[in-house]
Enzyme design. Structure first.
Site, PDB file in Angstrom:
ATOM      1  N   GLY A  90       0.860  -1.175   0.000  1.00  0.00           N
ATOM      2  CA  GLY A  90       0.000   0.000   0.000  1.00  0.00           C
ATOM      3  C   GLY A  90       0.894   1.222   0.000  1.00  0.00           C
ATOM      4  O   GLY A  90       1.873   1.281  -0.734  1.00  0.00           O
ATOM      5  N   GLU A  91       0.584   2.177   0.823  1.00  0.00           N
ATOM      6  CA  GLU A  91       1.419   3.377   0.973  1.00  0.00           C
ATOM      7  C   GLU A  91       1.926   3.378   2.405  1.00  0.00           C
ATOM      8  O   GLU A  91       1.161   3.491   3.349  1.00  0.00           O
ATOM      9  CB  GLU A  91       0.593   4.629   0.673  1.00  0.00           C
ATOM     10  CG  GLU A  91       1.425   5.796   0.140  1.00  0.00           C
ATOM     11  CD  GLU A  91       2.374   6.379   1.174  1.00  0.00           C
ATOM     12  OE1 GLU A  91       3.566   6.582   0.857  1.00  0.00           O
ATOM     13  OE2 GLU A  91       1.923   6.628   2.302  1.00  0.00           O
ATOM     14  N   SER A  92       3.243   3.241   2.571  1.00  0.00           N
ATOM     15  CA  SER A  92       3.795   2.967   3.904  1.00  0.00           C
ATOM     16  C   SER A  92       3.573   4.113   4.888  1.00  0.00           C
ATOM     17  O   SER A  92       3.346   3.873   6.079  1.00  0.00           O
ATOM     18  CB  SER A  92       5.285   2.635   3.804  1.00  0.00           C
ATOM     19  OG  SER A  92       6.028   3.735   3.307  1.00  0.00           O
TER      20      SER A  92
ATOM     21  N   CYS B 121       6.130  -5.291   0.362  1.00  0.00           N
ATOM     22  CA  CYS B 121       6.289  -3.927  -0.142  1.00  0.00           C
ATOM     23  C   CYS B 121       6.191  -2.908   1.000  1.00  0.00           C
ATOM     24  O   CYS B 121       7.106  -2.812   1.807  1.00  0.00           O
ATOM     25  CB  CYS B 121       5.293  -3.654  -1.261  1.00  0.00           C
ATOM     26  SG  CYS B 121       5.725  -2.199  -2.256  1.00  0.00           S
TER      27      CYS B 121
ATOM     28  N   ARG C 141      12.911   3.298   0.347  1.00  0.00           N
ATOM     29  CA  ARG C 141      11.554   3.381  -0.197  1.00  0.00           C
ATOM     30  C   ARG C 141      11.582   3.749  -1.688  1.00  0.00           C
ATOM     31  O   ARG C 141      12.460   4.452  -2.154  1.00  0.00           O
ATOM     32  CB  ARG C 141      10.737   4.441   0.552  1.00  0.00           C
ATOM     33  CG  ARG C 141      10.501   4.135   2.008  1.00  0.00           C
ATOM     34  CD  ARG C 141       9.842   5.312   2.735  1.00  0.00           C
ATOM     35  NE  ARG C 141       8.441   5.495   2.387  1.00  0.00           N
ATOM     36  CZ  ARG C 141       7.978   6.485   1.641  1.00  0.00           C
ATOM     37  NH1 ARG C 141       8.803   7.402   1.144  1.00  0.00           N
ATOM     38  NH2 ARG C 141       6.689   6.594   1.387  1.00  0.00           N
TER      39      ARG C 141
ATOM     40  N   ILE D 242       5.981  -2.786  -7.575  1.00  0.00           N
ATOM     41  CA  ILE D 242       5.233  -1.540  -7.746  1.00  0.00           C
ATOM     42  C   ILE D 242       5.756  -0.518  -6.738  1.00  0.00           C
ATOM     43  O   ILE D 242       5.524  -0.652  -5.533  1.00  0.00           O
ATOM     44  CB  ILE D 242       3.722  -1.758  -7.545  1.00  0.00           C
ATOM     45  CG1 ILE D 242       3.185  -2.830  -8.499  1.00  0.00           C
ATOM     46  CG2 ILE D 242       2.964  -0.440  -7.729  1.00  0.00           C
ATOM     47  CD1 ILE D 242       1.736  -3.210  -8.241  1.00  0.00           C
ATOM     48  N   ARG D 243       6.484   0.469  -7.218  1.00  0.00           N
ATOM     49  CA  ARG D 243       7.097   1.472  -6.310  1.00  0.00           C
ATOM     50  C   ARG D 243       7.769   0.750  -5.132  1.00  0.00           C
ATOM     51  O   ARG D 243       7.611   1.121  -3.972  1.00  0.00           O
ATOM     52  CB  ARG D 243       6.054   2.467  -5.811  1.00  0.00           C
ATOM     53  CG  ARG D 243       5.413   3.293  -6.899  1.00  0.00           C
ATOM     54  CD  ARG D 243       4.363   4.238  -6.331  1.00  0.00           C
ATOM     55  NE  ARG D 243       4.962   5.204  -5.423  1.00  0.00           N
ATOM     56  CZ  ARG D 243       4.284   5.908  -4.518  1.00  0.00           C
ATOM     57  NH1 ARG D 243       2.976   5.741  -4.395  1.00  0.00           N
ATOM     58  NH2 ARG D 243       4.890   6.768  -3.747  1.00  0.00           N
TER      59      ARG D 243
ATOM     60  N   HIS E  35       5.016  -8.135  -4.715  1.00  0.00           N
ATOM     61  CA  HIS E  35       3.621  -8.416  -4.353  1.00  0.00           C
ATOM     62  C   HIS E  35       3.193  -9.815  -4.819  1.00  0.00           C
ATOM     63  O   HIS E  35       2.587  -9.951  -5.893  1.00  0.00           O
ATOM     64  CB  HIS E  35       2.691  -7.392  -5.008  1.00  0.00           C
ATOM     65  CG  HIS E  35       2.807  -6.009  -4.476  1.00  0.00           C
ATOM     66  ND1 HIS E  35       2.024  -5.528  -3.447  1.00  0.00           N
ATOM     67  CD2 HIS E  35       3.616  -4.988  -4.843  1.00  0.00           C
ATOM     68  CE1 HIS E  35       2.342  -4.269  -3.206  1.00  0.00           C
ATOM     69  NE2 HIS E  35       3.309  -3.918  -4.032  1.00  0.00           N
TER      70      HIS E  35
ATOM     71  N   GLU F 231       0.732 -11.443  -3.791  1.00  0.00           N
ATOM     72  CA  GLU F 231      -0.733 -11.504  -3.756  1.00  0.00           C
ATOM     73  C   GLU F 231      -1.380 -11.006  -5.042  1.00  0.00           C
ATOM     74  O   GLU F 231      -2.575 -11.201  -5.248  1.00  0.00           O
ATOM     75  CB  GLU F 231      -1.263 -10.695  -2.557  1.00  0.00           C
ATOM     76  CG  GLU F 231      -1.274  -9.186  -2.704  1.00  0.00           C
ATOM     77  CD  GLU F 231       0.082  -8.514  -2.520  1.00  0.00           C
ATOM     78  OE1 GLU F 231       0.131  -7.268  -2.538  1.00  0.00           O
ATOM     79  OE2 GLU F 231       1.095  -9.235  -2.373  1.00  0.00           O
TER      80      GLU F 231
END
Length: 271
Positions: free
Chosen positions: A66-68, A99, A129, A169-170, A248, A250
């Site tokens: 997600g967004e950490s 992630c 990051r 992803i990022r 990821h 998942e």
């Protein structure tokens, strides 16, 4: 029955729950190993975790991508930050971060937003990051994961697994394994040595320590070797009860890592 929680504050928790349920079904359909583990494979209950009370019922936890920074802020506002630290670092229950979840589980992080961000810790490493850039620079690549050869099936170490379709992803990578002097003396460390489980070679090479870290490692469950193909980026690692991946799993149809992680839980004594 073992209860596995997925932190459901933000990010891909629904995808992890789906993969975990498929992995549990796979384990339950497989013949039992001769040595009976504490948690019989397949006997799992999966829940979403949003409160300290829900976390307290869990025997293991997955922290999704997600967004950490958002994940950290919501955890703090929900009163979960300290219970999560207790769960991971004191109670030492099995925990896997993907992630953003990996970032959350590291002791230090670079390239954070102004003011930094609160971390749970547990992995004695520093993570970078958004190492690979912005969303448009996301990619999928075949990744060798030798640790997937560990497990009960076939009575021990299995044949070399086929490459895993890793979705970045990022994504973060591990910049630095902290306090190598402690890392070399694993017997005296309450968490044990950092095991480098996968290296991404040949792309955005930044971590010159990766090649040295990617030496043969052994665990109580068997032996495996991480390929050392020159310098590369550390994208999967484990230290004691904590496992982390930059990518990821998942977001693919390949449930092998979820199967492996649940299987590792069956090998641990239940607190």
């Amino acid at each position: 029955m073992a209860t596995v929680g997925v932190l459901a504050l933000q990010g891909g928790f629904a995808e992890h729950l789906s993969c975990l349920r498929k992995a549990a079904a796979h384990l339950s359909a497989r013949p039992q190993p001769p040595s009976s583990p504490i948690h019989a494979p397949g006997h799992f209950d999966f829940i979403e975790v949003r409160t300290p009370g829900q976390l307290a019922t869990c025997d293991g936890l997955v922290i999704p991508g997600g967004e950490s920074t958002t994940l950290s802020l919501v955890a703090e506002q929900s009163g979960l930050l300290e219970p999560l630290r207790q769960f991971v670092k004191v109670d030492k229950k099995p925990t896997w971060g993907t992630c953003a979840g990996l970032i959350f589980l590291c002791e230090e992080a670079s390239a954070t937003k102004r003011g930094g961000q609160a971390l749970i810790g547990g992995l004695y490493v520093k993570v970078h990051r958004n190492h690979f850039g912005r969303q448009k620079e996301s990619f999928v690549t075949d990744l060798d994961l030798p640790f997937l050869s560990q497990g009960h099936e076939g009575g021990g170490v299995k044949a070399a697994p086929s490459p895993f379709p890793a979705v970045f992803i990022r994504a973060p990578v591990v910049d630095h394994i902290l306090a190598d002097d402690k890392n070399e003396d694993a017997e005296k460390s309450p968490k044990g040595k950092v095991e480098v489980l996968a290296i991404l070679p040949g792309r955005h090479v930044s971590n010159q320590k990766a090649a040295g870290a990617a030496a043969p490692t052994a665990s109580a469950q068997g032996s495996h070797t991480t390929p050392a193909e020159g310098a590369g980026d550390i994208v999967a690692l484990r230290q004691g009860n904590v496992f982390g991946t930059s990518f990821h799993p998942e977001l693919t149809d390949d449930i092998r890592i979820h199967v492996w992680w649940l299987e590792q839980m069956t090998m641990r004594p239940h607190p």
